[in-house]
Design a protein around this motif. Structure first.
Motif, PDB file in Angstrom:
ATOM      1  N   LEU A   8      16.283  -6.069   3.957  1.00 26.05           N
ATOM      2  CA  LEU A   8      14.970  -5.947   3.325  1.00 26.05           C
ATOM      3  C   LEU A   8      14.807  -6.977   2.212  1.00 26.05           C
ATOM      4  N   LYS A   9      15.881  -7.190   1.451  1.00 24.60           N
ATOM      5  CA  LYS A   9      15.815  -8.218   0.410  1.00 24.60           C
ATOM      6  C   LYS A   9      15.596  -9.601   1.029  1.00 24.60           C
ATOM      7  N   ASN A  10      16.221  -9.855   2.165  1.00 30.92           N
ATOM      8  CA  ASN A  10      16.000 -11.130   2.856  1.00 30.92           C
ATOM      9  C   ASN A  10      14.554 -11.288   3.299  1.00 30.92           C
ATOM     10  N   ASP A  11      13.872 -10.170   3.525  1.00 28.66           N
ATOM     11  CA  ASP A  11      12.454 -10.193   3.889  1.00 28.66           C
ATOM     12  C   ASP A  11      11.553 -10.265   2.657  1.00 28.66           C
ATOM     13  N   GLY A  12      12.146 -10.372   1.470  1.00 24.75           N
ATOM     14  CA  GLY A  12      11.371 -10.527   0.244  1.00 24.75           C
ATOM     15  C   GLY A  12      11.129  -9.265  -0.551  1.00 24.75           C
ATOM     16  N   VAL A  13      11.676  -8.139  -0.117  1.00 27.48           N
ATOM     17  CA  VAL A  13      11.485  -6.881  -0.852  1.00 27.48           C
ATOM     18  C   VAL A  13      12.265  -6.947  -2.163  1.00 27.48           C
ATOM     19  N   GLN A  14      11.607  -6.543  -3.229  1.00 25.80           N
ATOM     20  CA  GLN A  14      12.260  -6.468  -4.533  1.00 25.80           C
ATOM     21  C   GLN A  14      12.555  -5.002  -4.858  1.00 25.80           C
ATOM     22  N   ALA A  49      -2.549 -11.825  12.098  1.00 26.41           N
ATOM     23  CA  ALA A  49      -3.893 -11.825  12.648  1.00 26.41           C
ATOM     24  C   ALA A  49      -4.548 -10.454  12.486  1.00 26.41           C
ATOM     25  N   THR A  50      -3.743  -9.394  12.365  1.00 22.99           N
ATOM     26  CA  THR A  50      -4.249  -8.034  12.292  1.00 22.99           C
ATOM     27  C   THR A  50      -4.469  -7.560  10.855  1.00 22.99           C
ATOM     28  N   TYR A  51      -3.570  -7.919   9.944  1.00 20.48           N
ATOM     29  CA  TYR A  51      -3.621  -7.418   8.575  1.00 20.48           C
ATOM     30  C   TYR A  51      -3.847  -8.536   7.567  1.00 20.48           C
ATOM     31  N   ALA A  52      -4.666  -8.238   6.576  1.00 16.63           N
ATOM     32  CA  ALA A  52      -4.828  -9.141   5.438  1.00 16.63           C
ATOM     33  C   ALA A  52      -3.569  -9.041   4.578  1.00 16.63           C
ATOM     34  N   PRO A  53      -3.333 -10.024   3.727  1.00 11.72           N
ATOM     35  CA  PRO A  53      -2.165  -9.931   2.833  1.00 11.72           C
ATOM     36  C   PRO A  53      -2.205  -8.631   2.022  1.00 11.72           C
ATOM     37  N   GLN A  54      -1.028  -8.063   1.812  1.00 11.84           N
ATOM     38  CA  GLN A  54      -0.932  -6.792   1.094  1.00 11.84           C
ATOM     39  C   GLN A  54       0.051  -6.885  -0.064  1.00 11.84           C
ATOM     40  N   LYS A  55      -0.253  -6.119  -1.107  1.00  5.55           N
ATOM     41  CA  LYS A  55       0.657  -5.907  -2.223  1.00  5.55           C
ATOM     42  C   LYS A  55       0.902  -4.403  -2.277  1.00  5.55           C
ATOM     43  N   VAL A  56       2.183  -4.006  -2.154  1.00  2.72           N
ATOM     44  CA  VAL A  56       2.511  -2.586  -2.025  1.00  2.72           C
ATOM     45  C   VAL A  56       3.727  -2.256  -2.883  1.00  2.72           C
ATOM     46  N   VAL A  57       3.680  -1.099  -3.534  1.00  2.00           N
ATOM     47  CA  VAL A  57       4.856  -0.596  -4.245  1.00  2.00           C
ATOM     48  C   VAL A  57       5.236   0.760  -3.649  1.00  2.00           C
ATOM     49  N   LEU A  62       2.070  -2.264 -11.826  1.00  2.71           N
ATOM     50  CA  LEU A  62       1.844  -2.811 -10.500  1.00  2.71           C
ATOM     51  C   LEU A  62       0.537  -2.307  -9.892  1.00  2.71           C
ATOM     52  N   GLN A  63       0.222  -1.043 -10.108  1.00  4.83           N
ATOM     53  CA  GLN A  63      -1.045  -0.519  -9.595  1.00  4.83           C
ATOM     54  C   GLN A  63      -2.229  -1.203 -10.280  1.00  4.83           C
ATOM     55  N   ALA A  64      -2.105  -1.481 -11.586  1.00  3.83           N
ATOM     56  CA  ALA A  64      -3.161  -2.199 -12.297  1.00  3.83           C
ATOM     57  C   ALA A  64      -3.314  -3.625 -11.770  1.00  3.83           C
ATOM     58  N   GLU A  65      -2.231  -4.181 -11.218  1.00  2.20           N
ATOM     59  CA  GLU A  65      -2.260  -5.523 -10.635  1.00  2.20           C
ATOM     60  C   GLU A  65      -2.737  -5.517  -9.184  1.00  2.20           C
ATOM     61  N   GLY A  66      -3.128  -4.349  -8.682  1.00 10.47           N
ATOM     62  CA  GLY A  66      -3.682  -4.254  -7.337  1.00 10.47           C
ATOM     63  C   GLY A  66      -2.692  -3.862  -6.251  1.00 10.47           C
ATOM     64  N   PHE A  67      -1.493  -3.423  -6.625  1.00 12.02           N
ATOM     65  CA  PHE A  67      -0.526  -2.962  -5.633  1.00 12.02           C
ATOM     66  C   PHE A  67      -0.931  -1.568  -5.168  1.00 12.02           C
ATOM     67  N   ALA A  68      -0.890  -1.364  -3.863  1.00  7.79           N
ATOM     68  CA  ALA A  68      -1.104  -0.034  -3.292  1.00  7.79           C
ATOM     69  C   ALA A  68       0.156   0.778  -3.514  1.00  7.79           C
ATOM     70  N   TYR A  69      -0.013   2.053  -3.827  1.00 16.65           N
ATOM     71  CA  TYR A  69       1.091   2.950  -4.121  1.00 16.65           C
ATOM     72  C   TYR A  69       1.440   3.778  -2.883  1.00 16.65           C
ATOM     73  N   ILE A  70       2.728   3.775  -2.544  1.00 15.53           N
ATOM     74  CA  ILE A  70       3.200   4.593  -1.421  1.00 15.53           C
ATOM     75  C   ILE A  70       4.398   5.407  -1.876  1.00 15.53           C
ATOM     76  N   LYS A  71       4.350   6.683  -1.623  1.00 16.85           N
ATOM     77  CA  LYS A  71       5.452   7.609  -1.943  1.00 16.85           C
ATOM     78  C   LYS A  71       5.981   8.154  -0.640  1.00 16.85           C
ATOM     79  N   PRO A  72       7.068   7.547  -0.098  1.00 16.04           N
ATOM     80  CA  PRO A  72       7.572   8.027   1.194  1.00 16.04           C
ATOM     81  C   PRO A  72       8.254   9.377   1.076  1.00 16.04           C
ATOM     82  N   ARG A 116       7.395  -4.156  -3.326  1.00 13.94           N
ATOM     83  CA  ARG A 116       8.364  -3.779  -4.355  1.00 13.94           C
ATOM     84  C   ARG A 116       8.755  -2.317  -4.136  1.00 13.94           C
ATOM     85  N   VAL A 117      10.007  -2.007  -4.464  1.00 12.43           N
ATOM     86  CA  VAL A 117      10.492  -0.636  -4.449  1.00 12.43           C
ATOM     87  C   VAL A 117      10.894  -0.323  -5.885  1.00 12.43           C
TER      88      VAL A 117
END
Length: 150
Positions: free
Chosen positions: A96-102, A25-33, A140-150, A69-70
């Motif tokens: 994390l893989k069980n939660d769908g993280v690749q 309800a708070t966040y729209a679907p996200q695509k993140v790498v 992935l960024q060209a496909e609209g994934f947001a980039y995160i560098k932890p 994705r990681v």
């Protein structure tokens, strides 16, 4: 003031009735790498904060609302190397893989460092290997994934 209370209660009932979680309800679907290419330090301890960030991200947005994705290359493959002998790290990655993280691994790094993914890395399958980690990040960024560098 009373009308706001009624609206909030109605919204809460609607969310409960439709099965929509607070995160959905708070966040729209996200695509993140997430980009991991640094060393994890002794026993891979430095990778755990990054994995915690990913877990927190999933908790906030909802696993069903997130394509995450990681991408690992260079020293970042140390994450999966450290997990070979670290059951806690294995559990975190498996969860994390069980939660769908690749978790995607750079073939250039495997070749350049003579790393065998079957014996030297935790839970890597042929479909987890990408030709180039940096090229995958760009794709992935060209496909609209947001980039995160932890």
């Amino acid at each position: 003031m009373r009308i706001l209370t009624i609206i909030a209660a109605t919204l809460g009932l609607w969310i409960a009735a439709t099965g929509v979680s607070h995160a959905e309800a708070t966040y729209a679907p996200q695509k993140v790498v997430y980009h991991i290419n640094g060393t994890g330090g002794e026993n891979g301890a430095g990778y755990k904060p990054a994995l915690n960030n990913i877990s927190n991200h999933i908790s906030a947005v909802g696993a069903d609302n997130l394509d995450l994705r990681v991408v690992m290359h260079g020293d970042g493959l140390g994450l999966l190397q450290a997990a070979i002998d670290d059951q806690q790290l294995q559990g975190i990655i498996a969860g994390l893989k069980n939660d769908g993280v690749q978790f995607l691994v750079c073939k250039n790094t495997l070749t350049g460092r003579n790393i065998d993914p079957e014996t030297d890395l935790f839970d890597v399958w042929p479909e987890d290997i990408v030709p180039s980690g940096v090229a995958e990040l760009g794709k992935l960024q060209a496909e609209g994934f947001a980039y995160i560098k932890p």
